[in-house]
Design a protein around this motif. Structure first.
Motif, PDB file in Angstrom:
ATOM      1  N   ASN A 231       0.807  -1.228   0.000  1.00 27.56           N
ATOM      2  CA  ASN A 231       0.000   0.000   0.000  1.00 27.56           C
ATOM      3  C   ASN A 231       0.838   1.276   0.000  1.00 27.56           C
ATOM      4  OD1 ASN A 231       0.966   0.120   2.624  1.00 27.56           O
ATOM      5  ND2 ASN A 231      -0.977  -0.481   3.568  1.00 27.56           N
ATOM      6  N   GLY A 232       2.141   1.151   0.074  1.00 26.66           N
ATOM      7  CA  GLY A 232       2.992   2.337   0.052  1.00 26.66           C
ATOM      8  C   GLY A 232       3.042   3.105   1.358  1.00 26.66           C
TER       9      GLY A 232
ATOM     10  N   ARG B  97       2.505   0.776  -8.778  1.00 27.70           N
ATOM     11  CA  ARG B  97       2.125  -0.048  -7.633  1.00 27.70           C
ATOM     12  C   ARG B  97       2.319  -1.526  -7.946  1.00 27.70           C
ATOM     13  NH1 ARG B  97       2.163   3.177  -3.234  1.00 27.70           N
ATOM     14  NH2 ARG B  97       1.167   5.164  -3.724  1.00 27.70           N
TER      15      ARG B  97
END
Length: 206
Positions: free
Chosen positions: A102-103, A161
């Motif tokens: 999810n960063g 992502r």
């Protein structure tokens, strides 16, 4: 350790890792915390600690050990698969940076100069047969790393992502009290200064 004892080496400094702690609640990891390794790499680091400490505890050995748990080391000559190298390279080349999960991950980034100073100090401290955290003592989100890279290079970091990686923990943060008490050590290089130094190296090395 066996060879070190036979050669009458007084001190072994073992390069361990913050990965031995596994997933945490975001609070500072202390050396007395129960380990919870989540990857084969982390298991091997914990096993190396235990093997060295067990050998050093034998009455017939004269070799002592300090195991340093390094937290996310970066700086010039960093491996190209590591985060800060990848971030700076992505900014310079304008190629996508693959951000896993999810960063929102946070890391306690430790500059290699600080790691070297800690390692040298560990070779001389009279304290023996223990583990010591070596980190910056603060946790930085990946988003802040991208912002610093943008500011240093003048270019945004393109992001792609990717799925979460097995064994990747959400946050690392070192309690560095023991390092100060036993080694007289504290981190000196800020993340922004360290990334600027690493950027210069990348540019000079082509």
């Amino acid at each position: 350790m066996t060879v070190a004892s036979r050669l009458h080496i007084q001190r072994v400094v073992l390069a361990s890792s913050s990965s031995v702690y596994g997933a945490t609640d975001g609070c500072p990891s202390r050396e007395t915390d129960r380990p919870g390794p989540l990857s084969p790499y982390a298991v091997t680091k914990l096993a190396a600690e235990q093997l060295c400490l067990a050998h050093a505890a034998r009455p017939d050995t004269t070799t002592s050990v300090i195991a340093l748990r390094y937290f996310t080391v970066y700086g010039p000559r960093q491996r190209p698969d590591m985060l800060i190298h990848r971030v700076l390279t992505a900014a310079l080349r304008q190629t996508p940076l693959h951000v896993f999960g999810n960063g929102l991950q946070q890391r306690d980034f430790t500059h290699v100069d600080d790691v070297v100073r800690a390692t040298i100090a560990a070779s001389h401290t009279p304290t023996a047969n223990t583990v010591i955290n070596i980190g910056a003592g603060c946790s930085t989100p990946i988003s802040d790393v991208l912002d610093i890279a943008h500011r240093l290079t003048g270019r945004p970091v393109p992001v792609a992502r990717a799925g979460a990686r097995a064994g990747d923990v959400p946050a690392t943060l070192a309690d560095i009290t023991r390092a100060g008490d036993l080694l007289g050590w504290k981190p000196e290089v800020s993340l922004a200064d360290g990334m600027e130094q690493q950027l210069r190296y990348l540019k000079e090395s082509g």
